[in-house]
Design a protein around this motif. Structure first.
Motif, PDB file in Angstrom:
ATOM      1  N   VAL A  67      14.237 -15.643  -4.438  1.00  0.00           N
ATOM      2  CA  VAL A  67      13.250 -14.800  -3.960  1.00  0.00           C
ATOM      3  C   VAL A  67      13.236 -13.617  -3.294  1.00  0.00           C
ATOM      4  O   VAL A  67      14.544 -13.775  -3.167  1.00  0.00           O
ATOM      5  CB  VAL A  67      12.427 -16.540  -2.677  1.00  0.00           C
ATOM      6  N   ARG A  68      12.108 -12.624  -4.228  1.00  0.00           N
ATOM      7  CA  ARG A  68      12.294 -11.817  -3.591  1.00  0.00           C
ATOM      8  C   ARG A  68      10.772 -11.403  -2.489  1.00  0.00           C
ATOM      9  O   ARG A  68       9.899 -12.580  -3.288  1.00  0.00           O
ATOM     10  CB  ARG A  68      12.611 -11.143  -4.669  1.00  0.00           C
ATOM     11  N   PRO A  69      10.999  -9.969  -1.973  1.00  0.00           N
ATOM     12  CA  PRO A  69       9.374  -9.794  -1.205  1.00  0.00           C
ATOM     13  C   PRO A  69       8.684  -8.935  -2.457  1.00  0.00           C
ATOM     14  O   PRO A  69       9.748  -8.491  -3.463  1.00  0.00           O
ATOM     15  CB  PRO A  69      10.278  -9.369  -0.595  1.00  0.00           C
ATOM     16  N   ILE A  70       7.157  -9.675  -2.401  1.00  0.00           N
ATOM     17  CA  ILE A  70       6.004  -8.717  -3.134  1.00  0.00           C
ATOM     18  C   ILE A  70       5.151  -8.535  -1.727  1.00  0.00           C
ATOM     19  O   ILE A  70       4.816  -9.302  -1.267  1.00  0.00           O
ATOM     20  CB  ILE A  70       6.102  -9.890  -4.000  1.00  0.00           C
ATOM     21  N   ASP A  71       4.923  -7.216  -1.879  1.00  0.00           N
ATOM     22  CA  ASP A  71       3.620  -6.260  -1.174  1.00  0.00           C
ATOM     23  C   ASP A  71       2.959  -6.051  -2.816  1.00  0.00           C
ATOM     24  O   ASP A  71       3.309  -4.899  -2.793  1.00  0.00           O
ATOM     25  CB  ASP A  71       4.854  -5.437  -0.563  1.00  0.00           C
ATOM     26  N   PHE A  72       1.934  -6.276  -2.599  1.00  0.00           N
ATOM     27  CA  PHE A  72       0.382  -5.850  -3.566  1.00  0.00           C
ATOM     28  C   PHE A  72      -0.201  -4.788  -2.469  1.00  0.00           C
ATOM     29  O   PHE A  72      -0.508  -3.978  -3.447  1.00  0.00           O
ATOM     30  CB  PHE A  72      -0.046  -7.239  -3.308  1.00  0.00           C
ATOM     31  N   GLY A  73       0.507  -4.220  -1.376  1.00  0.00           N
ATOM     32  CA  GLY A  73      -0.247  -3.970  -1.102  1.00  0.00           C
ATOM     33  C   GLY A  73      -1.919  -3.677  -0.670  1.00  0.00           C
ATOM     34  O   GLY A  73      -2.685  -2.630   0.339  1.00  0.00           O
ATOM     35  N   VAL A  74      -2.254  -4.788  -0.821  1.00  0.00           N
ATOM     36  CA  VAL A  74      -3.796  -5.592  -0.154  1.00  0.00           C
ATOM     37  C   VAL A  74      -3.163  -6.805   0.380  1.00  0.00           C
ATOM     38  O   VAL A  74      -2.128  -7.759  -0.007  1.00  0.00           O
ATOM     39  CB  VAL A  74      -4.698  -5.454  -0.982  1.00  0.00           C
ATOM     40  N   PRO A  75      -3.898  -7.005   1.557  1.00  0.00           N
ATOM     41  CA  PRO A  75      -3.945  -8.536   2.014  1.00  0.00           C
ATOM     42  C   PRO A  75      -4.131  -9.600   1.020  1.00  0.00           C
ATOM     43  O   PRO A  75      -5.435  -9.744   0.691  1.00  0.00           O
ATOM     44  CB  PRO A  75      -5.294  -9.137   3.007  1.00  0.00           C
ATOM     45  N   ILE A  76      -3.619 -10.816   0.843  1.00  0.00           N
ATOM     46  CA  ILE A  76      -3.860 -12.075   0.049  1.00  0.00           C
ATOM     47  C   ILE A  76      -3.993 -13.241   0.449  1.00  0.00           C
ATOM     48  O   ILE A  76      -3.562 -13.898   2.021  1.00  0.00           O
ATOM     49  CB  ILE A  76      -1.724 -11.570  -0.554  1.00  0.00           C
TER      50      ILE A  76
END
Length: 400
Positions: free
Chosen positions: A348-357
């Protein structure tokens, strides 16, 4: 010639293999690392985070693949008031006599070397177990090694190369019956000799592969690479030093942007490089002459487990009749036989889309995928240049 023995390459390029003292220039980050990575840097001995459920596999990849360079580390240390000179080597020596030997601590100290693979760090740490052992019998020494090996493998159960490296080490140093007929001190010395030899072979594997792989690069070719593979980088570096003229297309490698860091390294070698967004692979494949990828693990079927996106790149390359070359050290050969993408331990890796999910939206966080052997052309290893169908035979020889 499709296959060349490792001994042939070592003999022909002995000077090259021993030249490990060439300083490597600092890497300029094209984008700042996340705060999570900064926390990982200041806690290098920490195990996988149980709260965020981020695998140690991803943390290790991030640390080894250039997220942390010395210039950024200095800035980060200054920002939190930790900009102090490092005396890790001297403190290690002074504390060695004050506390019992820990294979995990030894492993983490070896891992601090940026060019040392995780599996090689484990092999070096296991050799130190033999060196510091107070066992009085072969059975006790083997038991200590087994315990240490199990500790390293449990440190990160998602790391294929770590598990395979430990298993191969145990098989290599005990693959003789001569120990039964020697006194303990002689047997221990032989254990240590074989352990150090195996560590040296593993350490030199990358340069052997580079000499084999660069022969397949021809002047004027265009190469597509995916992810940050240090062995692929060594192949391209060797080809550039041989004055071959070629161009490289790097996928972005989102979300950890490994392609940006790979492109940065190639730019320092004056190799023409072009960055692609990950979704532009099929669009750009007609420009490509060959694909080079690394591998986190080579499985019994001859397929590979590697960074997410490798499978779809191989599918596109196969459709457009482009060769896919895999560069992987033999200590990554694992006794695994995945049947599909979900048939392996997830990393597992962290993923930041830059917007709230929204909480109702599920996010795929796996860091790697499985590429079946029918989509691969050749594997460049320190055992030689292999077709995927030969991998199972090599595995039998390695683990016999």
């Amino acid at each position: 010639m499709w296959w060349r023995s490792a001994s042939f390459i070592l003999d022909r390029n002995d000077n090259l293999l021993q030249d490990d003292s060439v300083p490597k220039p600092e890497s300029r980050l094209l984008s700042p690392p996340s705060s999570y990575m900064a926390e990982t840097v200041h806690n290098p001995n920490s195990n996988p985070n149980p709260i965020n459920k981020i695998s140690a596999y991803y943390q290790t990849r991030a640390a080894h693949h250039g997220v942390v360079t010395s210039d950024w580390l200095a800035q980060a240390q200054a920002a939190v008031g930790r900009d102090q000179p490092s005396d890790s080597d001297t403190s290690l020596k002074s504390s060695a006599s004050e506390k019992p030997f820990s294979v995990i601590e030894e492993f983490n100290n070896w891992r601090k070397q940026p060019d040392l693979a995780e599996a090689v760090a484990a092999i070096r740490a296991l050799a130190s177990v033999i060196r510091s052992s107070e066992a009085n019998t072969i059975a006790e020494l083997q038991s200590e090694l087994k315990t240490a090996s199990d500790s390293l493998k449990s440190w990160d159960t998602t790391s294929i190369s770590l598990t395979a490296g430990c298993d191969l080490f145990m098989r290599y140093i005990t693959r003789t019956s001569a120990f039964e007929y020697e006194d303990f001190n002689s047997a221990k010395s032989r254990f240590l000799e074989r352990a150090e030899k195996f560590g040296e072979i593993s350490y030199k594997a990358r340069k052997i592969i580079a000499m084999l792989g660069q022969d397949f690069i021809f002047n004027g070719c265009t190469i597509l690479v995916h992810g940050f593979s240090r062995v692929v980088l060594e192949i391209l570096k060797t080809a550039a030093e041989s004055r071959k003229v070629f161009r490289v297309l790097c996928t972005e490698g989102w979300p950890d942007r490994t392609g940006l860091r790979f492109a940065n390294e190639l730019a320092k070698l004056d190799v023409p490089v072009k960055l692609l967004i990950d979704s532009a692979v099929a669009y750009s494949m007609d420009e490509v002459d060959m694909v080079f990828v690394g591998a986190d693990g080579v499985v019994e079927s001859g397929g590979i487990i590697n960074m997410m996106g490798t499978y779809q790149i191989a599918l596109v390359a196969k459709t457009m009749d482009k060769p896919v070359y895999v560069a992987a050290e033999s200590y990554k050969f694992a006794r695994l036989y995945p049947l599909d993408q979900k048939d392996m331990v997830p990393a597992v890796r962290p993923i930041d889309f830059g917007v709230p999910i929204p909480s109702k939206v599920e996010v795929e966080t796996s860091a790697r995928d499985y590429t079946p052997p029918q989509y691969l052309t050749l594997l460049f290893t320190d055992l030689g240049v292999l077709t995927p169908s030969v991998v199972s035979d090599e595995l039998i020889q390695l683990y016999l």
